[in-house]
Design a protein around this motif. Structure first.
Motif, short mmCIF file in Angstrom:
data_model
loop_
_atom_site.label_atom_id
_atom_site.label_comp_id
_atom_site.label_asym_id
_atom_site.label_seq_id
_atom_site.Cartn_x
_atom_site.Cartn_y
_atom_site.Cartn_z
N ILE A 66 -6.22 -6.97 31.90
CA ILE A 66 -5.08 -7.67 31.30
C ILE A 66 -3.77 -7.13 31.87
O ILE A 66 -2.86 -7.90 32.18
CB ILE A 66 -5.13 -7.59 29.76
N ASP A 67 -3.68 -5.82 32.08
CA ASP A 67 -2.47 -5.26 32.70
C ASP A 67 -2.35 -5.68 34.17
O ASP A 67 -1.24 -5.92 34.66
CB ASP A 67 -2.45 -3.74 32.58
N GLN A 91 -13.98 -12.13 23.12
CA GLN A 91 -13.08 -11.92 21.99
C GLN A 91 -11.86 -12.84 22.10
O GLN A 91 -11.24 -12.96 23.16
CB GLN A 91 -12.62 -10.46 21.94
N ASP A 92 -11.52 -13.45 20.97
CA ASP A 92 -10.38 -14.38 20.94
C ASP A 92 -9.09 -13.72 21.40
O ASP A 92 -8.29 -14.33 22.10
CB ASP A 92 -10.18 -14.95 19.53
N ARG A 93 -8.87 -12.45 21.02
CA ARG A 93 -7.61 -11.79 21.40
C ARG A 93 -7.51 -11.61 22.92
O ARG A 93 -6.44 -11.75 23.49
CB ARG A 93 -7.42 -10.48 20.67
N ARG A 96 -6.89 -15.20 24.40
CA ARG A 96 -5.50 -15.61 24.12
C ARG A 96 -4.52 -14.83 25.01
O ARG A 96 -3.61 -15.41 25.62
CB ARG A 96 -5.18 -15.37 22.65
N ALA A 97 -4.71 -13.51 25.10
CA ALA A 97 -3.80 -12.68 25.90
C ALA A 97 -3.81 -13.12 27.37
O ALA A 97 -2.76 -13.21 28.00
CB ALA A 97 -4.19 -11.21 25.78
N LEU A 101 -0.65 -14.79 29.47
CA LEU A 101 -0.11 -14.12 30.66
C LEU A 101 -0.23 -14.96 31.93
O LEU A 101 0.24 -14.55 32.98
CB LEU A 101 -0.81 -12.77 30.86
N GLY A 102 -0.87 -16.11 31.84
CA GLY A 102 -0.93 -16.99 32.99
C GLY A 102 -2.25 -17.07 33.72
O GLY A 102 -2.30 -17.57 34.85
N ALA A 103 -3.34 -16.60 33.11
CA ALA A 103 -4.65 -16.74 33.75
C ALA A 103 -4.93 -18.22 34.00
O ALA A 103 -4.55 -19.08 33.21
CB ALA A 103 -5.75 -16.15 32.87
#
Length: 137
Positions: A66-67, A91-93, A96-97, A101-103
């Motif tokens: 994610i980073d 996982q939903d989080r 969503r993250a 972030l633009g995936a």
């Protein structure tokens, strides 16, 4: 020639992904990063030409996926690169993250080897065959 950056720390998943990409009907050079820090170094330091697509795991050592995604999409010279999250996390989080972030896509890795190979073939067929990329790549 198509160029892919595969960011994966699990040796079994890495081997299967490489095998599937190799068996695909598209000419592909696959560069591998085994952790998030190596992926960032590849994208921002070592590679003058960006890959056509980044296949990115979330659970990575040193810098998590994610980073890595956040940094790719924050930088003007890399934000146009398609990033496919290829992860075991449903996982939903996380989902969503990544989209916030633009995936460009979020795929949960199948546990079954044949399903994993089929998923990788479909990823390659779409992102390396059908999808038109930004001319900057």
């Amino acid at each position: 020639m198509n160029r892919v950056l595969l960011v994966e720390d699990n040796p079994d998943d890495l081997e299967l992904a490489l095998l599937a990409l190799d068996r695909g009907s598209f000419t592909t050079a696959v560069d591998v990063a085994r952790d998030g820090a190596e992926a960032l170094d590849y994208l921002f330091t070592r590679r003058p030409e960006p890959p056509q697509v980044v296949l990115l795991d979330i659970k990575l050592p040193l810098v998590d996926g994610i980073d890595v995604l956040r940094q790719i999409k924050a930088e003007p010279r890399t934000r146009h690169i398609p990033v496919v999250m290829l992860t075991s996390s449903a996982q939903d989080r996380d989902l969503r993250a990544c989209y916030e972030l633009g995936a460009n896509s979020y795929i949960v890795k199948p546990v079954d080897m044949e399903q994993f190979m089929a998923a990788m073939n479909n990823i390659g067929a779409y992102w390396l065959g059908l999808n038109l990329t930004d001319p900057r790549t």
